[in-house]
Scaffold this active site. Sequence first.
Site, PDB file in Angstrom:
ATOM      1  N   HIS A 182       0.841  -1.336   0.139  1.00 36.03           N
ATOM      2  CA  HIS A 182       0.158  -0.205   0.060  1.00 36.03           C
ATOM      3  C   HIS A 182       0.671   1.294   0.228  1.00 36.03           C
ATOM      4  O   HIS A 182       2.009   1.298   0.504  1.00 36.03           O
ATOM      5  CB  HIS A 182      -0.917   0.156   1.239  1.00 36.03           C
ATOM      6  CG  HIS A 182      -0.480  -0.126   2.489  1.00 36.03           C
ATOM      7  ND1 HIS A 182      -0.973  -0.517   3.526  1.00 36.03           N
ATOM      8  CD2 HIS A 182       0.870  -0.033   2.870  1.00 36.03           C
ATOM      9  CE1 HIS A 182      -0.496  -0.675   4.408  1.00 36.03           C
ATOM     10  NE2 HIS A 182       0.906  -0.246   4.212  1.00 36.03           N
ATOM     11  N   ASN A 183       0.355   2.334  -0.640  1.00 37.08           N
ATOM     12  CA  ASN A 183       0.983   3.487  -0.960  1.00 37.08           C
ATOM     13  C   ASN A 183       2.258   3.584  -1.502  1.00 37.08           C
ATOM     14  O   ASN A 183       2.910   4.588  -1.626  1.00 37.08           O
ATOM     15  CB  ASN A 183       1.083   4.296   0.618  1.00 37.08           C
ATOM     16  CG  ASN A 183      -0.143   4.212   1.228  1.00 37.08           C
ATOM     17  OD1 ASN A 183      -1.249   4.416   0.738  1.00 37.08           O
ATOM     18  ND2 ASN A 183       0.003   4.274   2.841  1.00 37.08           N
TER      19      ASN A 183
END
Length: 333
Positions: free
Chosen positions: A237-238
């Site tokens: 994620h991210n």
Amino acid sequence: MTLTATDVAKYLHAELDGDPLARISSIGSPDTAGPEDLIYVDSERNRARAEASRALCVLAPPGLALPGKTAIHVGAPKLAFARAAALILPGKRVPSGIHATAVVSPAARVAPDATVGPYVVIEDHAAVGARTVIGAFCFVGRGATIGEESRLHPHVTLYEGVHLGSRVIAHSGSVIGADGFGYVYGEGRHWKFPQIGSVVIGDDVEIGANTTVDRGSLETTAISSGVKIDNLVQVAHNVQIGENSVIAAQTGISGSCVIGEGVAIGGQAGLGEHCNVESGAVLGGQSGILPGKTIRSGQVVWGTPARSLDRFKEQHAWISRLPELGKRLRKMV
């Protein structure tokens, strides 16, 4: 498609030496090619293979003579071969339309000339662009979008709200938009941290088989245009990946890493969370990047923990001598 050597030379803006009307109908390797197959040779050391080949047309570096062959001289034969292949080999035509077994929400938008295969599910408010092909058993979640001329091979999963650009290729088993591995420990248990962000993938990206790209936790996981990702890669994620970077198989990229443009990452590399890999850096196979580490632009690193290639080779040379040095040390003692 059948072309002539002149057609290919003009397409590549290359110099032709030999029969301008030599026929080219396909491509091949020097060892297995037929008379109408185009082959390439990139250096003097491979000249013998090209000369022995049945192929009559060869992409070759300037100044490399190939008696009896029609040579198309180019500065980068391998690149020219890839470009020529796109011209010579026609794309496989897939009939457009929605298969009778597909389940497509009335609230979804599917371009009339898109192809939706057997047992595909497309949920509410999803959008599929022109000439995109979605293979059997794919899942396109609510609000997900796919641009034009993209290709989802069978069994690709797009979670809710993810966005794919145009000419994206996603191979079988890839999962885009699953929750990231985010938890907060407290009160004797692991609490799930919200995973409400999205995934945005640019144009001309290729995602390998069984590769996973997690959605952002509160922000967005972003893969820029031109990125090529091999099989069995984990993008957490991210993560942000810059244009035209390449990532080889079994690489694991932890959350919130930032990877610049034109980065090359070898197989089985591991990146700890919040790493920053600047543009043009090269990470060798099985490199281990510690959390928060920055790899500078243009730097080549190897090993775990990752260090400069020169330093890695020096240390590796000493490590390989340890048995010998150990014997000498025991004699001295």
